[in-house]
Design a protein around this motif. Structure first.
Motif, short mmCIF file in Angstrom:
data_model
loop_
_atom_site.label_atom_id
_atom_site.label_comp_id
_atom_site.label_asym_id
_atom_site.label_seq_id
_atom_site.Cartn_x
_atom_site.Cartn_y
_atom_site.Cartn_z
N PRO A 9 0.56 -1.37 0.10
CA PRO A 9 0.04 -0.06 -0.19
C PRO A 9 0.76 1.36 -0.04
O PRO A 9 0.36 2.17 -0.58
N HIS A 10 1.82 1.34 0.54
CA HIS A 10 2.84 2.50 0.70
C HIS A 10 3.98 2.62 0.03
O HIS A 10 5.09 3.20 0.38
N ASP A 11 4.26 1.96 -1.20
CA ASP A 11 5.47 1.93 -1.80
C ASP A 11 5.63 3.16 -2.76
O ASP A 11 6.85 3.34 -3.44
N SER A 12 4.50 3.61 -3.21
CA SER A 12 4.70 4.73 -4.24
C SER A 12 4.76 6.40 -3.89
O SER A 12 4.39 6.44 -2.61
N ARG A 13 5.64 6.92 -4.51
CA ARG A 13 5.91 8.29 -4.29
C ARG A 13 5.05 9.27 -5.17
O ARG A 13 5.24 10.46 -5.03
N GLU A 14 4.33 8.54 -6.06
CA GLU A 14 3.60 9.30 -7.00
C GLU A 14 2.37 10.31 -6.50
O GLU A 14 1.55 9.84 -5.59
N ILE A 15 2.49 11.58 -6.82
CA ILE A 15 1.39 12.56 -6.54
C ILE A 15 1.07 13.27 -8.11
O ILE A 15 1.76 13.88 -8.52
N PRO A 16 0.23 12.83 -8.47
CA PRO A 16 -0.32 13.54 -9.95
C PRO A 16 -0.44 15.15 -9.75
O PRO A 16 -0.81 15.54 -8.63
N ARG A 17 0.11 15.69 -10.97
CA ARG A 17 0.13 17.01 -11.09
C ARG A 17 -0.77 17.81 -10.62
O ARG A 17 -0.90 18.72 -9.81
N GLU A 18 -2.01 17.40 -10.92
CA GLU A 18 -3.49 18.03 -10.87
C GLU A 18 -3.62 18.04 -9.14
O GLU A 18 -4.50 19.14 -8.93
N TYR A 19 -2.94 17.42 -8.37
CA TYR A 19 -3.26 17.56 -6.75
C TYR A 19 -2.04 18.19 -6.20
O TYR A 19 -2.35 18.32 -4.98
N ARG A 20 -1.21 18.49 -6.90
CA ARG A 20 0.14 19.31 -6.28
C ARG A 20 -0.47 20.41 -5.39
O ARG A 20 0.16 20.84 -4.37
N ASP A 21 -1.41 21.07 -5.75
CA ASP A 21 -1.56 22.39 -5.16
C ASP A 21 -2.37 22.24 -3.63
O ASP A 21 -2.41 23.11 -3.10
N GLN A 22 -2.69 20.89 -3.57
CA GLN A 22 -3.32 20.56 -2.24
C GLN A 22 -2.21 20.75 -1.22
O GLN A 22 -2.68 20.91 0.19
N PHE A 23 -1.05 20.80 -1.50
CA PHE A 23 -0.15 20.50 -0.48
C PHE A 23 0.83 21.92 0.12
O PHE A 23 1.19 22.63 -1.23
N VAL A 24 0.84 22.27 1.21
CA VAL A 24 1.25 23.42 1.49
C VAL A 24 2.87 23.49 1.56
O VAL A 24 3.50 24.64 1.59
N LEU A 25 3.60 22.38 1.38
CA LEU A 25 4.79 22.22 1.51
C LEU A 25 5.55 22.54 0.22
O LEU A 25 5.05 22.50 -0.86
N ASN A 26 6.75 23.22 0.21
CA ASN A 26 7.70 23.44 -1.15
C ASN A 26 8.11 22.41 -1.62
O ASN A 26 7.99 21.07 -1.04
N ASP A 27 8.68 22.28 -2.90
CA ASP A 27 9.01 21.03 -3.31
C ASP A 27 10.03 20.27 -2.46
O ASP A 27 10.15 18.97 -2.54
N PHE A 28 11.08 21.07 -2.00
CA PHE A 28 12.00 20.19 -1.28
C PHE A 28 11.47 19.71 -0.19
O PHE A 28 11.87 18.40 0.33
N ASP A 29 10.54 20.19 0.62
CA ASP A 29 10.04 19.68 1.90
C ASP A 29 9.13 18.54 1.62
O ASP A 29 8.90 17.76 2.19
N LEU A 30 8.54 18.81 0.38
CA LEU A 30 7.54 17.58 -0.10
C LEU A 30 8.32 16.37 -0.33
O LEU A 30 7.97 15.27 -0.05
N GLU A 31 9.56 16.29 -1.28
CA GLU A 31 10.25 15.51 -1.55
C GLU A 31 10.87 14.59 -0.05
O GLU A 31 11.02 13.54 0.20
N ALA A 32 11.20 15.48 0.89
CA ALA A 32 11.40 14.95 2.36
C ALA A 32 10.50 14.31 2.80
O ALA A 32 10.77 13.23 3.55
N GLU A 33 9.36 14.80 2.83
CA GLU A 33 8.21 13.97 3.51
C GLU A 33 7.80 12.74 2.71
O GLU A 33 7.51 11.67 3.32
N LEU A 34 8.03 12.71 1.30
CA LEU A 34 7.91 11.47 0.69
C LEU A 34 8.91 10.55 1.17
O LEU A 34 8.39 9.17 1.31
N THR A 35 10.10 11.14 1.26
CA THR A 35 11.05 9.96 1.74
C THR A 35 10.78 9.40 3.13
O THR A 35 11.00 8.22 3.44
#
Length: 255
Positions: A9-35
């Motif tokens: 259930p939790h192997d993917s890092r994929e967030i489709p582009r159309e949903y990116r604006d739901q997240f308040v993190l900048n790109d660097f912090d979002l990548e860190a959260e995905l990791t």
């Protein structure tokens, strides 16, 4: 021989582009959260345990939708940490997402969560009709040290966590898996640091022939947790884990 359903259930890092604006993190912090939150490489480790038609991998990141949560937040303990089926908080208990509308929530559930669970239920139903029983391996990993959102903050973590369900994990199943992993040289804990194991809601606490056990690997065994990259031990650890699971399945099936 019993051939398990492998749920990843939790192997993917994929967030489709159309949903990116739901997240308040900048790109660097979002990548860190995905990791931090992705069970990296678990599909690669666990998928060889069964045939491709019995392996079910959730296609998008749990940060978008978490298929292992109850759809109703009132039933989901992790919703108190901002991590119900639709996450609002990060692993550090900081804001992850802007407030979304009821329509946005329904879109996410209709596009990702419900189709995944329908596919899961249909697969289990088909196998029950032919084989009379189903074993689900719920495949996960966990960080070597607890993150702020986790309910279990003990730093004394096992190498393998086996999650069980009081209805769908018979004692013989738990014992064969624990014995197999311990014989394979792993330190094992039951329901620690995470507990439970998934079953399609259609069969939840209703059908004894649907068995389930969660297998979680301590990430420090096989990857660099800071980068998410495989370590030099990855191949050998993956092989050992698969050997332990396969041995446990054969033993349980023969009893």
């Amino acid at each position: 021989m019993l051939s398990p359903v492998v749920h990843v259930p939790h192997d993917s890092r994929e967030i489709p582009r159309e949903y990116r604006d739901q997240f308040v993190l900048n790109d660097f912090d979002l990548e860190a959260e995905l990791t931090a939150m992705t069970d990296a490489h678990t599909h690669e480790i666990f998928a060889p345990l069964s045939s491709p038609d019995r392996v079910l991998r959730f296609p998008v990141s749990r940060l978008l939708v978490d298929p292992e949560r109850f759809e109703d937040d009132a039933q989901e303990p992790m919703s108190s940490r901002g991590m119900g089926v639709i996450y609002t908080g990060s692993s550090r208990l900081t804001p992850l997402r802007r407030r979304i509308s009821a329509e946005d929530r329904e879109d996410l559930l209709a596009r990702f969560y419900r189709p995944h669970h329908a596919e899961f239920a249909n697969l289990v139903e088909q196998l029950l009709s032919v084989e009379g029983e189903v074993l689900i391996i719920d495949a996960h990993s966990f960080p070597a040290l607890p993150r702020a959102y986790e309910l279990d903050q003990s730093s004394d973590r096992p190498e393998i966590c086996l999650g069980i369900d009081g209805f769908h994990t018979p004692s013989a199943l738990r014992k064969t898996f624990q014995d197999s992993f311990e014989a394979g040289g792993f330190r094992v804990a039951i329901d620690r640091p995470f507990a439970g194991s998934i079953v399609p809601m259609k069969y939840y606490r209703d059908n004894w022939c649907v068995r389930s056990i969660m297998v979680e690997i301590n990430r420090s065994l096989y990857m660099d947790e800071a980068s998410g990259a495989r370590s030099r031990q990855f191949a050998s650890v993956a092989e050992r884990v698969r050997a332990c699971v396969s041995r446990a399945v054969v033993t349980f099936d023969s009893e």
